[in-house]
Design a protein around this motif. Sequence first.
Motif, short mmCIF file in Angstrom:
data_model
loop_
_atom_site.label_atom_id
_atom_site.label_comp_id
_atom_site.label_asym_id
_atom_site.label_seq_id
_atom_site.Cartn_x
_atom_site.Cartn_y
_atom_site.Cartn_z
N TYR A 167 32.10 33.41 30.02
CA TYR A 167 31.01 33.54 30.98
C TYR A 167 30.55 34.99 31.01
O TYR A 167 31.29 35.89 30.66
CB TYR A 167 31.43 33.05 32.38
CG TYR A 167 32.57 33.79 33.02
CD1 TYR A 167 32.34 34.87 33.86
CD2 TYR A 167 33.88 33.39 32.79
CE1 TYR A 167 33.39 35.54 34.46
CE2 TYR A 167 34.94 34.06 33.38
CZ TYR A 167 34.69 35.13 34.22
OH TYR A 167 35.73 35.79 34.81
N GLN A 216 28.85 38.67 32.44
CA GLN A 216 28.88 39.58 33.58
C GLN A 216 27.66 40.48 33.48
O GLN A 216 27.31 40.93 32.39
CB GLN A 216 30.14 40.43 33.58
CG GLN A 216 31.37 39.67 34.00
CD GLN A 216 32.51 40.62 34.28
OE1 GLN A 216 32.76 41.55 33.54
NE2 GLN A 216 33.21 40.37 35.38
N VAL A 217 27.04 40.70 34.61
CA VAL A 217 25.88 41.58 34.67
C VAL A 217 26.38 43.00 34.92
O VAL A 217 27.30 43.22 35.72
CB VAL A 217 24.92 41.13 35.80
CG1 VAL A 217 23.82 42.14 36.02
CG2 VAL A 217 24.36 39.76 35.48
N ALA A 218 25.78 43.95 34.22
CA ALA A 218 26.17 45.35 34.38
C ALA A 218 24.93 46.23 34.47
O ALA A 218 23.86 45.86 33.98
CB ALA A 218 27.03 45.79 33.20
N CYS A 236 23.10 47.31 37.08
CA CYS A 236 22.02 47.08 38.06
C CYS A 236 21.84 48.36 38.86
O CYS A 236 22.79 49.13 39.04
CB CYS A 236 22.38 45.95 39.02
SG CYS A 236 22.30 44.32 38.32
N GLU A 249 24.76 43.70 42.00
CA GLU A 249 25.47 43.41 40.75
C GLU A 249 26.77 42.66 41.04
O GLU A 249 27.08 41.66 40.38
CB GLU A 249 25.76 44.73 40.02
CG GLU A 249 26.50 44.58 38.71
CD GLU A 249 26.77 45.93 38.08
OE1 GLU A 249 27.96 46.21 37.79
OE2 GLU A 249 25.82 46.70 37.86
N GLN A 250 27.52 43.13 42.02
CA GLN A 250 28.77 42.46 42.40
C GLN A 250 28.50 41.03 42.90
O GLN A 250 29.25 40.11 42.59
CB GLN A 250 29.50 43.25 43.48
CG GLN A 250 30.21 44.46 42.97
CD GLN A 250 31.00 45.12 44.09
OE1 GLN A 250 30.50 45.32 45.21
NE2 GLN A 250 32.24 45.46 43.80
N ASN A 257 27.74 38.78 39.87
CA ASN A 257 28.95 38.49 39.10
C ASN A 257 29.90 37.56 39.86
O ASN A 257 30.54 36.70 39.25
CB ASN A 257 29.65 39.78 38.67
CG ASN A 257 28.87 40.49 37.59
OD1 ASN A 257 28.25 39.85 36.74
ND2 ASN A 257 28.89 41.81 37.60
N HIS A 258 29.95 37.72 41.16
CA HIS A 258 30.78 36.82 41.98
C HIS A 258 30.21 35.39 41.94
O HIS A 258 30.96 34.42 41.82
CB HIS A 258 30.87 37.33 43.41
CG HIS A 258 31.71 36.47 44.29
ND1 HIS A 258 33.08 36.44 44.20
CD2 HIS A 258 31.37 35.58 45.25
CE1 HIS A 258 33.56 35.58 45.08
NE2 HIS A 258 32.54 35.04 45.73
N ILE A 283 28.44 34.03 39.56
CA ILE A 283 28.72 33.47 38.23
C ILE A 283 30.18 33.01 38.15
O ILE A 283 30.47 31.88 37.73
CB ILE A 283 28.42 34.51 37.12
CG1 ILE A 283 26.90 34.77 37.04
CG2 ILE A 283 28.96 34.03 35.77
CD1 ILE A 283 26.52 35.97 36.18
N TYR A 284 31.09 33.86 38.58
CA TYR A 284 32.51 33.54 38.55
C TYR A 284 32.81 32.28 39.38
O TYR A 284 33.53 31.38 38.93
CB TYR A 284 33.32 34.73 39.07
CG TYR A 284 34.79 34.46 39.17
CD1 TYR A 284 35.59 34.41 38.04
CD2 TYR A 284 35.39 34.25 40.41
CE1 TYR A 284 36.95 34.14 38.14
CE2 TYR A 284 36.74 33.99 40.53
CZ TYR A 284 37.52 33.93 39.38
OH TYR A 284 38.87 33.67 39.49
#
Length: 186
Positions: free
Chosen positions: A4, A6-8, A10, A16-17, A20-21, A23-24
């Motif tokens: 999966y 992760q966005v980085a 931003c 950004e967190q 990513n949360h 998505i997770y």
Amino acid sequence: MVYYPQVAYCENYLWEQHINHAIYEQVRALISLQVGNLPSTVDEMLGFYEIKNNQRQLLSLSLSNYTYHKQAAHGMTYIKSLTFDFEKEQICQLRDLFIPGADYVQRLSELVELQIIQRDIPLLENFPGIRPDQDFYIADKSLVIYFQLYEITPYVVGLPMFPISVFDLTDIIDEQSPLSRMAVNN
């Protein structure tokens, strides 16, 4: 194996967190859907993702999970999508794309049903229309409505996907929504 993204990088670290949360958590929900409290043993699990759109301050992605249980007739795949509006810093729901009060469910149902007829897609029963929270993603200048395996079609059809041009929806698209940004020709 389950992959999966992760966005980085931003501008807003908290946003950004949050992305990513989300998505997770969606990946975890897909795994739970496949394994849950089922008594059978999982022989194979594969999780992948696809970036469907990453332009005009919009990220739309799909997460898929294929699982084969021991002695099953076939594996099962589920797909879920997430669409992030970077301009508003929010996760988009289908209703967020349209003018408040617009009957987007009826319009999208009609357009999907037309494709079912044109593409001669076999159904399990009469098409009930889409749900207000129907699965979707945005791919360039299309809104793609999709259904899970067995939701409306037999397994042999696969995951039925219905791309709808944003230009067929311009009269009901909210001008402040990310779908409106996709309808611009440039």
